[in-house]
Write a protein that holds these residues in place. Structure first.
Motif, PDB file in Angstrom:
ATOM      1  N   ARG A  21       0.841  -1.208   0.000  1.00 37.41           N
ATOM      2  CA  ARG A  21       0.000   0.000   0.000  1.00 37.41           C
ATOM      3  C   ARG A  21       0.871   1.251   0.000  1.00 37.41           C
ATOM      4  N   SER A  51      -8.747  -2.511   4.159  1.00 33.95           N
ATOM      5  CA  SER A  51      -9.357  -3.736   3.658  1.00 33.95           C
ATOM      6  C   SER A  51      -8.267  -4.777   3.390  1.00 33.95           C
ATOM      7  N   SER A  83     -11.534  -5.717  -2.580  1.00 37.52           N
ATOM      8  CA  SER A  83     -11.547  -6.109  -1.168  1.00 37.52           C
ATOM      9  C   SER A  83     -11.989  -7.568  -1.073  1.00 37.52           C
TER      10      SER A  83
HETATM   11 MG    MG Z   1      -9.213  -0.814   0.494  1.00 38.68          MG
END
Ligand code: MG
Ligand code: TXA
Length: 313
Positions: free
Chosen positions: A46, A136, A144
């Protein structure tokens, strides 16, 4: 697979746990432990400018997360929203306290907070004794996860600590799409559409609520990234007449493709299984997912439109 007692110990010890919520599965760590939170970013791949939501199990956890002055000033608004929608799929963006590490909020001076409506998530947080920061549970940019089978295939070998809800075997989590994100640090603005609609919020607050489209920047930082994308190409058809569009699209693309029709009255139910459908299509080796979506006043229309549109980019 682990139980909730083990899961809470792992959180306390600075580990990462995947757990169910009513919206989608989350991948969480102790909100106040920077190293633990960094592990989540690493596992997901991420971008570190995309902040996380802090999950709480009781109102007593709020003062540790929210700036004291802000809390005093906005108490009335916060209480109204919490009483109306928590536990549930609404994340509130508020001014953060100094205690919340910058890694959680991507250096913003605000933090998103929600109380999930799932007994295991609530028990996990309560036993851990700290708010749990959790995005998520999916690799960044992918849909997700809403079923155990999807969590396992996404994180096989990467995250051994998976808390499952036995009542959800082969089923999707109750809501199926991520929470509504509402910024109350300015004129209330919905940054991400979800099961709680702007008009429901507006009714509770007794004020106007903006939606992302009408509001100015900045939006949720995460909204700028590629999102919700399966391997198959997603094609969105918006229509007033789902059945005739379906016939048209089958003859255009061929019946071997993955078709998903969402007609009037079906928006809520199909939101629940949207990501499961995306992932099933990939599992079946489909190259295209054609979603035929009925334009509607249904409260789930906008969240669906948002997710499918961005999955199609
Ligand atoms: Mg997400
Ligand atoms: O339903 C959900 O919200 C799920 C479950 C696990 O709770 N979580 C989730 O987290 O969807 P995530 O990280 O995938 O999405 C969080 C969204 C992102 O778009 C992020 O940019 C936004 O919330 N967000 C988080 N903190 C924010 C902040 N301080 N200001 C504005 N947006 C924020």
């Amino acid at each position: 697979m682990i139980n909730v007692i083990t899961a809470s110990k792992i959180i306390k010890d600075g580990g990462v746990v995947i757990f169910p919520t009513e919206t989608v599965y989350g991948i969480g760590a102790n909100c106040f432990d920077e190293d633990a939170v960094r592990k989540i970013f690493d596992i997901k791949g991420r971008p570190n400018d995309n902040p996380l939501i802090c999950h709480i199990s009781s109102f007593e956890m709020l003062p540790d997360l929210v700036d004291e002055e802000f809390f005093k000033t906005y108490k009335n608004k916060i209480e109204k929203l919490c009483n109306a929608f928590w536990p549930g799929p609404l994340s509130l963006v508020v001014k953060k306290s100094a205690k919340v590490p910058d890694v959680v909020t991507a250096n913003l001076d605000t933090v998103a907070i929600r109380m999930p409506n799932h007994h295991l998530a609530l028990e996990l947080i309560k036993r851990a004794g700290v708010p749990i920061s959790a995005p998520s549970a999916n690799i960044s940019g992918r849909p997700s996860t809403t079923r155990e089978i999807d969590v396992l295939s996404e994180f096989k070998g990467k995250v051994p600590n998976i808390l499952v809800d036995d009542s959800l075997i082969n089923k999707s989590t109750y809501v199926g799409i991520e929470s509504t994100v509402l910024d109350i640090t300015k004129e209330p603005t919905v940054l991400r559409q979800g099961a709680v609609s702007a008009s429901q919020i507006s009714n509770v607050l007794g004020t106007n609520v903006l939606s992302k489209a009408e509001s100015e920047k900045p939006m949720s930082p995460g909204q700028k990234y590629k999102h919700y994308s399966p391997n198959a190409k997603v094609i969105l058809i918006l229509t007033d007449d789902v059945q005739s569009e379906f016939i048209k699209q089958v003859s255009k693309y061929g019946a071997h493709q993955y078709f998903l029709t969402i007609d009037e009255g079906e928006h809520k139910e199909k939101a629940k299984t949207l990501y499961a459908d995306f992932r099933d299509a990939d599992r079946q080796g489909k190259t295209k997912i054609i979603v035929i979506l009925k334009e509607s006043k249904d409260p789930f229309f906008l969240p669906l439109l948002d997710r499918i549109t961005r999955a199609s980019k």
